[in-house]
Write a protein that holds these residues in place. Structure first.
Motif, PDB file in Angstrom:
ATOM      1  N   ASN A  97       0.849  -1.180   0.000  1.00 50.28           N
ATOM      2  CA  ASN A  97       0.000   0.000   0.000  1.00 50.28           C
ATOM      3  C   ASN A  97       0.896   1.245   0.000  1.00 50.28           C
ATOM      4  O   ASN A  97       1.906   1.292   0.698  1.00 50.28           O
ATOM      5  CB  ASN A  97      -0.906  -0.001   1.229  1.00 50.28           C
ATOM      6  CG  ASN A  97      -1.851   1.193   1.231  1.00 50.28           C
ATOM      7  OD1 ASN A  97      -2.273   1.643   0.166  1.00 50.28           O
ATOM      8  ND2 ASN A  97      -2.169   1.698   2.407  1.00 50.28           N
ATOM      9  N   VAL A  98       0.499   2.234  -0.769  1.00 50.78           N
ATOM     10  CA  VAL A  98       1.264   3.492  -0.848  1.00 50.78           C
ATOM     11  C   VAL A  98       0.445   4.595  -0.201  1.00 50.78           C
ATOM     12  O   VAL A  98      -0.722   4.819  -0.568  1.00 50.78           O
ATOM     13  CB  VAL A  98       1.595   3.868  -2.306  1.00 50.78           C
ATOM     14  CG1 VAL A  98       2.341   5.196  -2.334  1.00 50.78           C
ATOM     15  CG2 VAL A  98       2.412   2.771  -2.969  1.00 50.78           C
ATOM     16  N   HIS A  99       1.038   5.282   0.779  1.00 51.06           N
ATOM     17  CA  HIS A  99       0.355   6.382   1.470  1.00 51.06           C
ATOM     18  C   HIS A  99       0.543   7.680   0.665  1.00 51.06           C
ATOM     19  O   HIS A  99       1.431   8.488   0.950  1.00 51.06           O
ATOM     20  CB  HIS A  99       0.909   6.521   2.884  1.00 51.06           C
ATOM     21  CG  HIS A  99       0.702   5.293   3.725  1.00 51.06           C
ATOM     22  ND1 HIS A  99      -0.415   5.117   4.512  1.00 51.06           N
ATOM     23  CD2 HIS A  99       1.461   4.170   3.877  1.00 51.06           C
ATOM     24  CE1 HIS A  99      -0.337   3.947   5.132  1.00 51.06           C
ATOM     25  NE2 HIS A  99       0.803   3.347   4.767  1.00 51.06           N
ATOM     26  N   PHE A 100      -0.280   7.826  -0.375  1.00 53.29           N
ATOM     27  CA  PHE A 100      -0.111   8.937  -1.313  1.00 53.29           C
ATOM     28  C   PHE A 100      -0.263  10.302  -0.632  1.00 53.29           C
ATOM     29  O   PHE A 100       0.501  11.222  -0.890  1.00 53.29           O
ATOM     30  CB  PHE A 100      -1.126   8.816  -2.466  1.00 53.29           C
ATOM     31  CG  PHE A 100      -0.807   7.698  -3.417  1.00 53.29           C
ATOM     32  CD1 PHE A 100       0.246   7.801  -4.313  1.00 53.29           C
ATOM     33  CD2 PHE A 100      -1.570   6.533  -3.410  1.00 53.29           C
ATOM     34  CE1 PHE A 100       0.532   6.773  -5.192  1.00 53.29           C
ATOM     35  CE2 PHE A 100      -1.278   5.495  -4.275  1.00 53.29           C
ATOM     36  CZ  PHE A 100      -0.214   5.612  -5.175  1.00 53.29           C
ATOM     37  N   ARG A 101      -1.271  10.464   0.214  1.00 53.35           N
ATOM     38  CA  ARG A 101      -1.475  11.756   0.878  1.00 53.35           C
ATOM     39  C   ARG A 101      -0.284  12.124   1.744  1.00 53.35           C
ATOM     40  O   ARG A 101       0.180  13.269   1.742  1.00 53.35           O
ATOM     41  CB  ARG A 101      -2.751  11.729   1.716  1.00 53.35           C
ATOM     42  CG  ARG A 101      -4.030  11.764   0.886  1.00 53.35           C
ATOM     43  CD  ARG A 101      -5.221  12.047   1.764  1.00 53.35           C
ATOM     44  NE  ARG A 101      -5.356  11.043   2.816  1.00 53.35           N
ATOM     45  CZ  ARG A 101      -6.155  11.167   3.866  1.00 53.35           C
ATOM     46  NH1 ARG A 101      -6.857  12.280   4.035  1.00 53.35           N
ATOM     47  NH2 ARG A 101      -6.242  10.193   4.769  1.00 53.35           N
ATOM     48  N   LEU A 102       0.232  11.136   2.482  1.00 55.77           N
ATOM     49  CA  LEU A 102       1.388  11.393   3.347  1.00 55.77           C
ATOM     50  C   LEU A 102       2.609  11.786   2.518  1.00 55.77           C
ATOM     51  O   LEU A 102       3.297  12.771   2.823  1.00 55.77           O
ATOM     52  CB  LEU A 102       1.692  10.149   4.187  1.00 55.77           C
ATOM     53  CG  LEU A 102       2.947  10.245   5.087  1.00 55.77           C
ATOM     54  CD1 LEU A 102       2.757  11.338   6.135  1.00 55.77           C
ATOM     55  CD2 LEU A 102       3.230   8.898   5.759  1.00 55.77           C
ATOM     56  N   LEU A 103       2.878  11.031   1.455  1.00 58.52           N
ATOM     57  CA  LEU A 103       4.046  11.316   0.619  1.00 58.52           C
ATOM     58  C   LEU A 103       3.905  12.666  -0.098  1.00 58.52           C
ATOM     59  O   LEU A 103       4.887  13.375  -0.298  1.00 58.52           O
ATOM     60  CB  LEU A 103       4.252  10.188  -0.399  1.00 58.52           C
ATOM     61  CG  LEU A 103       4.680   8.832   0.194  1.00 58.52           C
ATOM     62  CD1 LEU A 103       4.809   7.788  -0.914  1.00 58.52           C
ATOM     63  CD2 LEU A 103       6.014   8.968   0.931  1.00 58.52           C
ATOM     64  N   ALA A 104       2.677  13.013  -0.486  1.00 61.02           N
ATOM     65  CA  ALA A 104       2.462  14.301  -1.167  1.00 61.02           C
ATOM     66  C   ALA A 104       2.765  15.460  -0.233  1.00 61.02           C
ATOM     67  O   ALA A 104       3.418  16.450  -0.611  1.00 61.02           O
ATOM     68  CB  ALA A 104       1.025  14.381  -1.682  1.00 61.02           C
ATOM     69  N   VAL A 105       2.289  15.346   1.018  1.00 60.98           N
ATOM     70  CA  VAL A 105       2.560  16.409   1.994  1.00 60.98           C
ATOM     71  C   VAL A 105       4.054  16.467   2.317  1.00 60.98           C
ATOM     72  O   VAL A 105       4.645  17.541   2.444  1.00 60.98           O
ATOM     73  CB  VAL A 105       1.723  16.198   3.270  1.00 60.98           C
ATOM     74  CG1 VAL A 105       2.077  17.268   4.316  1.00 60.98           C
ATOM     75  CG2 VAL A 105       0.231  16.255   2.945  1.00 60.98           C
ATOM     76  N   ILE A 106       4.676  15.266   2.464  1.00 63.76           N
ATOM     77  CA  ILE A 106       6.125  15.236   2.720  1.00 63.76           C
ATOM     78  C   ILE A 106       6.884  15.910   1.577  1.00 63.76           C
ATOM     79  O   ILE A 106       7.808  16.684   1.804  1.00 63.76           O
ATOM     80  CB  ILE A 106       6.607  13.780   2.896  1.00 63.76           C
ATOM     81  CG1 ILE A 106       6.060  13.188   4.206  1.00 63.76           C
ATOM     82  CG2 ILE A 106       8.139  13.716   2.897  1.00 63.76           C
ATOM     83  CD1 ILE A 106       6.372  11.715   4.382  1.00 63.76           C
ATOM     84  N   TRP A 107       6.467  15.622   0.315  1.00 64.41           N
ATOM     85  CA  TRP A 107       7.147  16.218  -0.856  1.00 64.41           C
ATOM     86  C   TRP A 107       7.064  17.744  -0.809  1.00 64.41           C
ATOM     87  O   TRP A 107       8.056  18.436  -1.021  1.00 64.41           O
ATOM     88  CB  TRP A 107       6.497  15.697  -2.140  1.00 64.41           C
ATOM     89  CG  TRP A 107       7.172  16.194  -3.393  1.00 64.41           C
ATOM     90  CD1 TRP A 107       8.189  15.617  -4.076  1.00 64.41           C
ATOM     91  CD2 TRP A 107       6.854  17.400  -4.111  1.00 64.41           C
ATOM     92  NE1 TRP A 107       8.556  16.371  -5.155  1.00 64.41           N
ATOM     93  CE2 TRP A 107       7.741  17.495  -5.209  1.00 64.41           C
ATOM     94  CE3 TRP A 107       5.914  18.423  -3.928  1.00 64.41           C
ATOM     95  CZ2 TRP A 107       7.717  18.546  -6.117  1.00 64.41           C
ATOM     96  CZ3 TRP A 107       5.898  19.472  -4.839  1.00 64.41           C
ATOM     97  CH2 TRP A 107       6.782  19.530  -5.917  1.00 64.41           C
TER      98      TRP A 107
END
Length: 608
Positions: A97-107
């Motif tokens: 599973n990829v935590h897209f929202r988390l990674l987007a905010v981190i980016w």
């Protein structure tokens, strides 16, 4: 700070930024910092390792951030994006599973913090450190690519003395725009007002394609101010790497006078010079030595340098040998007096030149007024000796350097040069050699010219002496004059007088004012003194007599004069009788003969 210390500091700072971005993003997404999940731990380790790995690959830690620009921002984008992509791949492998929202905010936080940390230093340096320096406020004329490049280099160079504060450009589409944060405030007509309002110390003209007329217009606007005016280095020097773009040079009088250079017909010049034997008389003089430099570019087989002054001949010989030491050109020097007819014959016989450039002459107007017999010896008899010797030994082309003072002459110098033109035009009629003359006006920087004298007077504190407020002259540079001479040889059919379109004549008093301003002084401090017209001088010079004018150009900017009647019998008579005449009588006869052409029935024996 050493390189290792700097590297350690940046790596530590980036590690802290990455961890901060991760945990703050987790808080924004989950709103619970007490829950340390496996994805957070995996993301933290992966992003931290990925960031340092890609930073190493893209050399992020080697960038000088005080000069950061778009290129550095793109590298930051790549490092962060690839780190996030690797973290997403690891999450997918471990938890499917990829935590897209988390990674987007981190980016986003990662970009903000890493980019902000880097560019904050540049902003601080630009806003505070430069203001603290005692830099010279600079106005850049030209908001094109060259002007923008100069502004960027000056802004990025902490040690530069100049600080660009505004652009000037005649392109109205650029007005009121900012380039690199520097405003374009108007056209050339705004220079004077802008210098006053912005407290400008320096003006830099940054338009490489600028013609002489346009440069003159800009300089005249700059001259109304007290700001120092400079210009880009020569394009040739930039291309060869001799200087960098921010090594500005002062505007020279050569930049303002004359006209844009005429391009040479390389093929036609190569045809009659390359692998040929070329002889230049007066090779140590201003024009003669430059002709030698121009000729050497076309690789003759031999270049014979003939002159009367051993020091000047030695100087140009050594210069050419140093420049062309890796070529097969043979440079030969001959110390000789043109009045020695047998010596001229001997030189022609020894080297059998294909082309002769006759640049030797007495040219100083007031001196020849006081010594007319010397003008006859050098300018008339000397020309006849060289021309006859050239014809006897089958020279293909003979080019004589003449002057605009030969037109309706009022001086001994002008009269003797006109007689020299008559001589070669006459000999051309009975010889297989093509004889031509080349006329041009005053040559900037040549020996005895007005420019060196004005400069010396300015250095001494003035005043600059000008003969008359209405005195005007045509001007050209030494290389331009020499190129005309070389091109004339390729155009020669025999008997022509070639004249360069020299543009608009220049008032000598305006020239004096420009030189004073270029030296950094004011006209009021140096002063200009009018001394009266000297013997033999005219208020204005002419390039053609009225009956000589041929309006059609034979080459761009080059005209040809019509052949006029020749006074050969009278010329021969004055040569034989001049020693018995007093100076006044000789001067009178020279002027009368040069201004009154009569077709002669008596021939000068070419073989004598």
């Amino acid at each position: 700070m050493t390189y290792r210390q700097r590297l350690s500091f940046l790596a530590f700072m980036d590690s802290a930024i990455v961890l901060t971005a991760i945990f703050f993003s987790s808080f924004l997404v989950n709103a619970d910092l007490h829950v340390i999940t496996v994805p957070i731990i995996v993301s933290s380790v992966t992003l931290l390792l990925g960031h340092h790995f890609f930073s190493f690959i893209y050399k992020l830690y080697k960038k000088a951030w005080e000069y950061a620009s778009i290129g550095e921002l793109i590298i930051i984008f790549k490092v962060i994006t690839f780190s996030i992509m690797v973290a997403a791949a690891v999450q997918l492998l471990i938890s499917q599973n990829v935590h897209f929202r988390l990674l987007a905010v981190i980016w986003m936080l990662h970009m903000l913090l890493i980019g902000g940390s880097r560019f904050t230093w540049r902003m601080f340096r630009d806003a505070y450190m430069k203001k603290a320096d005692n830099k010279k406020r600079t106005l850049i004329v030209g908001a094109g690519s060259a002007g923008a490049m100069i502004a960027r280099q000056l802004l990025n160079n902490h040690h530069a003395e100049l600080l660009p504060v505004a652009f000037i450009d005649d392109d109205v589409k650029k007005h009121h725009l900012d380039i690199l944060g520097i405003p374009v405030i108007g056209g050339v007509d705004h220079i004077e007002r802008s210098v006053q309002e912005l407290d400008i110390d320096n003006v830099v003209i940054a338009i490489p394609s600028l013609g002489k007329k346009e440069l003159n217009v800009i300089f005249q606007e700059c001259a109304k101010t007290k700001a120092k005016t400079q210009i880009l280095p020569m394009i040739e020097d930039l291309a060869t790497g001799k200087v960098s773009v921010n090594q500005f040079r002062d505007v020279q009088v050569e930049d303002l006078l004359g006209r844009d250079p005429v391009e040479l017909n390389i093929d036609s010049i190569c045809e009659y010079i390359t692998n040929k034997v070329v002889l230049v008389t007066g090779a140590g003089g201003s024009i003669g030595s430059e002709i030698c430099r121009q000729i050497a570019k076309f690789h003759p087989e031999k270049l014979v340098l003939l002159g009367h002054g051993e020091n000047s001949i030695y100087t140009i010989e050594m210069e050419l040998k140093d420049l062309y030491k890796n070529t097969e050109i043979e440079f030969i020097t001959e110390i000789a007096d043109l009045q020695d007819k047998l010596k001229m014959i001997s030189v022609m016989n020894t080297y059998s030149p294909h082309v002769v450039y006759h640049a030797a002459a007495h040219k100083h107007v007031p001196l020849m007024e006081r010594n007319p017999e010397e003008a006859v010896k050098n300018n008339v008899i000397g020309t006849m000796n060289v021309a006859k010797a050239a014809s006897m030994h089958g020279v293909e082309t003979f080019v004589m350097i003449s002057t605009d003072k030969a037109v309706n002459p009022t001086s001994v110098m002008g009269a003797t040069k006109r007689l020299a033109e008559m001589i070669i035009q006459y000999i051309d009629q009975t010889s297989n050699t093509k004889f031509v003359a080349v006329r041009f006006g005053n040559v900037l920087g040549s020996r005895g010219s007005v420019i060196p004298r004005f400069k010396k007077q300015i250095q001494m504190g003035g005043p600059v002496t000008v003969t008359h407020p209405d005195m005007i002259r045509y001007f050209m540079t030494i290389p331009e004059a020499s190129r005309l001479v070389v091109q004339a040889g390729a155009l020669a059919k025999g008997g022509e007088i070639f004249v360069l379109d020299m543009g608009e004549p220049v008032k000598i008093v305006d020239l004096a004012r420009n030189l004073i301003k270029l030296s950094g002084n004011s006209v009021e401090d140096i002063g200009i003194e009018f001394t009266g017209i000297r013997p033999g001088e005219k208020l204005f010079e002419e390039l053609f007599k009225e009956n000589e004018v041929n309006e059609q150009q034979v080459y761009p900017k080059i005209y040809i004069g019509k052949t006029t009647n020749l006074s050969i019998e009278e010329i021969e008579n004055i040569i034989s009788t001049y020693p018995a005449l007093d100076k006044d009588k000789l001067r009178e006869e020279l002027l009368a003969l040069a201004n009154h052409n009569v077709q002669s029935k008596k021939l000068i024996p070419i073989s004598s």
